[in-house]
Design a protein around this motif. Structure first.
Motif, mmCIF file in Angstrom:
data_model
loop_
_atom_site.group_PDB
_atom_site.id
_atom_site.type_symbol
_atom_site.label_atom_id
_atom_site.label_comp_id
_atom_site.label_asym_id
_atom_site.label_seq_id
_atom_site.Cartn_x
_atom_site.Cartn_y
_atom_site.Cartn_z
ATOM 1 N N TYR A 117 2.570 66.891 -29.494
ATOM 2 C CA TYR A 117 3.444 67.117 -28.356
ATOM 3 C C TYR A 117 3.419 65.896 -27.451
ATOM 4 C CZ TYR A 117 3.765 72.008 -29.676
ATOM 5 O OH TYR A 117 4.006 73.171 -30.348
ATOM 6 N N TYR A 118 4.609 65.507 -26.981
ATOM 7 C CA TYR A 118 4.716 64.316 -26.152
ATOM 8 C C TYR A 118 5.641 64.603 -24.967
ATOM 9 C CZ TYR A 118 2.694 61.818 -30.109
ATOM 10 O OH TYR A 118 1.867 61.393 -31.114
ATOM 11 N N SER A 119 5.444 63.813 -23.918
ATOM 12 C CA SER A 119 6.327 63.868 -22.761
ATOM 13 C C SER A 119 7.273 62.671 -22.804
ATOM 14 C CB SER A 119 5.511 63.836 -21.464
ATOM 15 O OG SER A 119 4.773 65.014 -21.311
ATOM 16 N N ILE A 120 8.551 62.950 -22.543
ATOM 17 C CA ILE A 120 9.537 61.877 -22.445
ATOM 18 C C ILE A 120 9.732 61.576 -20.962
ATOM 19 C CG2 ILE A 120 11.890 61.160 -22.964
ATOM 20 C CD1 ILE A 120 11.945 63.165 -25.212
ATOM 21 N N PRO A 121 9.303 60.396 -20.477
ATOM 22 C CA PRO A 121 9.445 60.078 -19.052
ATOM 23 C C PRO A 121 10.897 59.734 -18.715
ATOM 24 C CG PRO A 121 8.499 58.216 -20.204
ATOM 25 C CD PRO A 121 8.613 59.316 -21.216
ATOM 26 N N ILE A 122 11.424 60.359 -17.698
ATOM 27 C CA ILE A 122 12.794 60.131 -17.247
ATOM 28 C C ILE A 122 12.715 59.442 -15.879
ATOM 29 C CG2 ILE A 122 15.037 61.144 -16.770
ATOM 30 C CD1 ILE A 122 14.039 61.522 -19.643
ATOM 31 N N ARG A 123 13.182 58.211 -15.784
ATOM 32 C CA ARG A 123 13.171 57.439 -14.539
ATOM 33 C C ARG A 123 14.526 57.581 -13.853
ATOM 34 N NH1 ARG A 123 10.776 52.436 -12.406
ATOM 35 N NH2 ARG A 123 12.332 51.409 -11.058
ATOM 36 N N ILE A 124 14.469 57.898 -12.532
ATOM 37 C CA ILE A 124 15.692 58.097 -11.757
ATOM 38 C C ILE A 124 15.650 57.133 -10.575
ATOM 39 C CG2 ILE A 124 17.125 59.743 -10.497
ATOM 40 C CD1 ILE A 124 15.573 61.963 -12.008
ATOM 41 N N ASP A 125 16.535 56.149 -10.576
ATOM 42 C CA ASP A 125 16.687 55.212 -9.462
ATOM 43 C C ASP A 125 17.871 55.657 -8.619
ATOM 44 O OD1 ASP A 125 14.867 52.622 -10.043
ATOM 45 O OD2 ASP A 125 15.555 53.478 -11.948
ATOM 46 N N TYR A 126 17.724 55.605 -7.267
ATOM 47 C CA TYR A 126 18.800 56.088 -6.409
ATOM 48 C C TYR A 126 18.712 55.410 -5.051
ATOM 49 C CZ TYR A 126 15.117 58.916 -4.284
ATOM 50 O OH TYR A 126 13.970 59.313 -3.650
ATOM 51 N N ILE A 127 19.719 55.617 -4.224
ATOM 52 C CA ILE A 127 19.767 55.170 -2.832
ATOM 53 C C ILE A 127 19.897 56.407 -1.951
ATOM 54 C CG2 ILE A 127 21.036 53.818 -1.114
ATOM 55 C CD1 ILE A 127 19.635 52.108 -3.170
ATOM 56 N N ASN A 128 18.989 56.503 -0.976
ATOM 57 C CA ASN A 128 19.039 57.627 -0.037
ATOM 58 C C ASN A 128 20.274 57.469 0.843
ATOM 59 O OD1 ASN A 128 18.684 59.572 1.933
ATOM 60 N ND2 ASN A 128 16.450 59.318 2.001
ATOM 61 N N ASP A 129 21.148 58.462 0.793
ATOM 62 C CA ASP A 129 22.407 58.374 1.527
ATOM 63 C C ASP A 129 22.185 58.347 3.043
ATOM 64 O OD1 ASP A 129 25.323 58.401 1.523
ATOM 65 O OD2 ASP A 129 25.128 60.412 2.379
ATOM 66 N N LYS A 130 21.034 58.823 3.504
ATOM 67 C CA LYS A 130 20.802 58.909 4.949
ATOM 68 C C LYS A 130 20.508 57.543 5.539
ATOM 69 C CE LYS A 130 17.999 61.236 8.438
ATOM 70 N NZ LYS A 130 16.917 62.215 8.710
ATOM 71 N N ASP A 131 19.603 56.785 4.942
ATOM 72 C CA ASP A 131 19.200 55.500 5.520
ATOM 73 C C ASP A 131 19.399 54.336 4.553
ATOM 74 O OD1 ASP A 131 17.307 56.067 3.651
ATOM 75 O OD2 ASP A 131 15.630 56.269 5.067
ATOM 76 N N ASN A 132 20.077 54.581 3.425
ATOM 77 C CA ASN A 132 20.342 53.530 2.430
ATOM 78 C C ASN A 132 19.074 52.899 1.877
ATOM 79 O OD1 ASN A 132 23.161 53.753 2.540
ATOM 80 N ND2 ASN A 132 23.272 52.417 4.330
ATOM 81 N N SER A 133 18.009 53.654 1.893
ATOM 82 C CA SER A 133 16.759 53.122 1.338
ATOM 83 C C SER A 133 16.683 53.457 -0.143
ATOM 84 C CB SER A 133 15.563 53.718 2.072
ATOM 85 O OG SER A 133 15.557 55.135 1.941
ATOM 86 N N PRO A 134 16.181 52.522 -0.972
ATOM 87 C CA PRO A 134 16.064 52.806 -2.408
ATOM 88 C C PRO A 134 14.913 53.761 -2.686
ATOM 89 C CG PRO A 134 15.168 50.656 -1.939
ATOM 90 C CD PRO A 134 15.733 51.139 -0.634
ATOM 91 N N GLY A 135 15.061 54.486 -3.792
ATOM 92 C CA GLY A 135 14.001 55.393 -4.201
ATOM 93 C C GLY A 135 13.920 55.497 -5.704
ATOM 94 N N VAL A 136 12.776 55.905 -6.197
ATOM 95 C CA VAL A 136 12.539 56.067 -7.626
ATOM 96 C C VAL A 136 11.828 57.394 -7.838
ATOM 97 C CG1 VAL A 136 11.438 55.173 -9.698
ATOM 98 C CG2 VAL A 136 12.405 53.592 -8.033
ATOM 99 N N ALA A 137 12.294 58.164 -8.827
ATOM 100 C CA ALA A 137 11.644 59.417 -9.190
ATOM 101 C C ALA A 137 11.423 59.426 -10.697
ATOM 102 C CB ALA A 137 12.496 60.600 -8.766
ATOM 103 N N THR A 138 10.384 60.022 -11.134
ATOM 104 C CA THR A 138 10.076 60.129 -12.559
ATOM 105 C C THR A 138 9.828 61.584 -12.899
ATOM 106 O OG1 THR A 138 9.102 57.922 -12.614
ATOM 107 C CG2 THR A 138 8.572 59.406 -14.426
ATOM 108 N N LEU A 139 10.553 62.075 -13.886
ATOM 109 C CA LEU A 139 10.390 63.435 -14.393
ATOM 110 C C LEU A 139 10.011 63.360 -15.866
ATOM 111 C CD1 LEU A 139 13.608 65.051 -12.862
ATOM 112 C CD2 LEU A 139 11.307 65.014 -11.896
#
Length: 676
Positions: A117-139
């Motif tokens: 069994y393995y996990s597939i890492p999903i990287r999500i890059d985005y810009i916060n619409d409130k302050d235009n700050s970049p963000g990264v999330a991993t699922l």
């Protein structure tokens, strides 16, 4: 095959399952404060079972559960040594608060991955619409990969993967057979022997022919194999996995052990349009126009059809089928189905030509059914039956038609025991040429009645008759001697072929009359005077005897001459039984010298109460008068004038009345020359 997990892996898996139990059925990336947060509500892989060195499709349902919208969202594969991204990262754009989007990723497993069994890492890059700050999330999403045996396995084992699949035809359609060729690789830690691949259990596909067996496939070795299968008829358009069952033998220290493995090939199937979802329209094919003309190949026809797409989608994979027909059949070398190479666009037409043969020559207008099968790129498969009129006028139906326009017999009268020649006049009233014409007189010997062919059979043959041509065929017939009078109907069977090889048969009837023979003895019951001079008046004693067996209805007996003036030259006689006679005495005056012709004509009714005549011709010499010294014509004298006395006339008339003949006979003694 999945390798057996060790005790350590079981403990580790149990810990992983306990940790995932806190967030059931989803994976969430949390952020603090006013920021987007992401959750994977569901995911799936295609194929469902993953193997080492395998490409697959990962489908995600990604949801923004945070307090702010996310801009410029980019989804990609995170850091991992087990999986490789096969396509560039998918840029989604904006995901609003509480919005879900579908994401597809094309990945592959590495070749050295072991079964686990393995996990597939999903990287999500985005810009916060409130302050235009970049963000990264991993699922992470969890999957099981069937790969190489782990190092803790007590013994290696063959494991197989399939790649580089090629289908023929390239696009699969419901109800269609196909061949698939692919590469099979042994990714295991042991050799495999006697390897056979076949279509696995599926409601979408059916196996027809498995692959040829591979004697041995070593570790890391690749072979190309092929198998044959079919798509079931109830498949909805979409992507499917063709399941493959791989059977092989595992050589071990204890001998060969039968083993199995499985894999799958992703493929798109054009099937039935989904019953749910938006209406995407459809193509609609109709046959607008038909025309049929003779082919360059003699005896064949070309049917041209104009097919229009009146729908709002492109029609592809078009097949036109000739339905059951009593008029047409496919020409030699062709089938009832005709596939079009090109698509038919919206409101476009296609010209379809179908070579045909005629089974029979029908009327100028026939109705024929065709079944049209076609599909659309939006996933629909359609079938419709259309009946269209086809005009067989003009050159296409230049069929021959033979008629008997006349017939004659020579002699004209057919009597028992006689021979007659019958001529039939044939006319081709059709426009086409009649070939190999057989003219059959009667069906058999019994159908000819008292007549029979003489000198040849009852069949005549004519090689060819063009349109408008006539032909005379003749038969010699003999009438039976015991034939009864009457009408003899005879069927004439005409059999011939047209230019398309269609056999035509017509039966026509003629009638021949068989007349009962009449036998008359026509003559004089007394001789004419030995010398007849100009100016003489003399009797012509006529007698008509029926020397046959049957009664003859005699109407009149007439005496005519070219040089004699005849008086009382016609007399009604009436019916004469066999062996009886009738008589009359006509008077003639010799008006000029020379050879005089006397014609005795008997008028009677035949068996069919039709007037008939028969005649007898006599000759008489009229002598000129001698000239005396005064210049007057003088008839030489004679004591015996040859005149018949009144008593003799009475006696002869009496015999004629009783049918005893009027020839000279000895008179009774009571009668004298003076008739008393």
């Amino acid at each position: 095959m999945n390798p057996k997990p060790t005790i350590h892996r079981i403990v580790l898996l149990a810990g992983l399952l306990i940790a995932l139990a806190a967030v059931p059925a989803s994976s969430t990336a949390f952020a603090f404060g006013d920021a987007p947060e992401f959750n994977i509500k569901s995911w799936s892989t295609n194929p469902a079972t993953l193997h080492s060195s395998m490409q697959f499709e990962l489908s995600l349902n990604l949801e923004n559960v945070g307090d702010e919208d996310a801009e410029d969202v980019l989804v990609s594969l995170g850091a991992t040594t087990t999986f490789v991204e096969m396509s560039s990262a998918e840029r989604i754009g904006k995901i609003s608060e509480n919005q879900s989007v579908a994401v597809k990723m094309f990945l592959a497993t590495t070749s050295d991955v072991t079964s686990d069994y393995y996990s597939i890492p999903i990287r999500i890059d985005y810009i916060n619409d409130k302050d235009n700050s970049p963000g990264v999330a991993t699922l992470n999403v969890g999957v099981y990969v069937q790969g190489l045996p782990s190092a803790s396995s007590p013994e290696g084992k063959a494991a197989f993967s399939v790649s580089n699949a090629v289908f023929n035809p390239e696009e699969l359609v419901i109800g269609q057979e196909f061949d698939v060729t692919f590469s099979i690789t042994n990714n295991g830690t042991w050799d495999g022997e006697n390897i056979v691949v076949k279509v696995g259990s599926s409601t979408t596909f059916v196996g027809i022919t498995p692959s040829a067996g591979i004697d041995r496939l070593q570790i890391g070795e690749t072979r190309s194999v092929s198998l044959r299968g079919a798509v079931t008829s109830s498949v909805v358009t979409g992507h499917y996995t063709l399941p493959l069952d791989i059977s092989f033998y595992h050589p071990s220290s204890t001998g060969k052990v039968a083993s199995s493995d499985s894999d799958g090939i992703g493929v798109f199937v054009l099937g039935i349009a989904p019953s749910t979802g938006p209406d995407n329209g459809r193509p609609q094919l109709v046959i607008e126009e038909t025309q049929i003309v003779p082919s360059a190949v003699e005896g064949k026809l070309i049917l041209t059809m104009i097919v229009r797409n009146s729908g709002n989608r492109i029609a592809t994979s078009v097949v036109i089928n000739l339905d059951q027909s009593t008029v047409f059949s496919p020409a030699d070398g062709f089938s009832t189905a005709l596939a079009l190479e090109d698509d038919i666009g919206v409101d476009e037409t296609a010209v379809v030509q179908m070579p045909l043969s005629l089974l029979t020559t029908s009327s100028e207008r026939v109705t024929q059914s065709f079944t049209i099968e076609y599909a659309s790129y939006s996933g629909g498969y359609y079938q419709a039956t259309q009946s269209v009129p086809i005009s067989l006028g003009g050159e296409a139906i230049e069929a021959p038609r033979l008629l008997i326009v006349g017939y004659t017999t020579e002699p004209q009268t057919i009597s028992p025991g006689t021979t007659v020649h019958l001529n039939l006049e044939l006319l081709n009233v059709g426009a086409g040429t009649a070939r190999r014409v057989f003219v059959r007189l009667g069906q058999n010997a019994a159908s000819l009645g008292p007549l029979a062919p003489l000198g040849s059979s009852n069949v005549r043959y004519v090689e060819e008759m063009e349109g408008g041509a006539t032909e005379v065929v003749g038969y010699d017939l003999a009438a039976d001697g015991g034939a009864e009078a009457g009408i003899v109907p005879i069927d004439i069977e005409l059999e011939y072929e047209d230019a398309y090889g269609v056999i035509h048969t017509d039966t026509e009837t003629i009638s021949l009359q068989v007349l009962e023979a009449t036998y008359f003895d026509i003559g004089l019951f007394d001789p004419l005077p030995e010398e007849i001079y100009v100016g003489d008046t003399f009797e012509i004693p006529v007698e008509v005897i029926n020397i046959g067996r049957s009664m003859i209805n005699v109407s009149t007996v007439e005496v005519t001459s070219d040089r004699l003036h005849i008086t009382e030259g016609s007399l009604y006689v009436g019916p004469l039984d066999g062996g009886t006679s009738g008589s009359m005495i006509a008077y003639a005056e010799a008006s000029q010298a020379g050879q005089a012709t006397i014609t005795i004509t008997v008028n009677y009714l035949d068996t069919f109460q039709q007037p008939r005549t028969t005649s007898e011709t006599l000759m008489a010499e009229v002598l000129p008068l001698a000239v005396d010294e005064t210049g007057e014509g003088v008839r030489p004298g004679s004591e015996d004038t040859g005149e018949v006395t009144a008593a003799e006339r009475f006696w002869r008339g009496l015999r004629g009345f009783f049918g005893l003949g009027t020839r000279p006979a000895e008179m009774p003694e009571m009668y004298t020359d003076n008739g008393r």
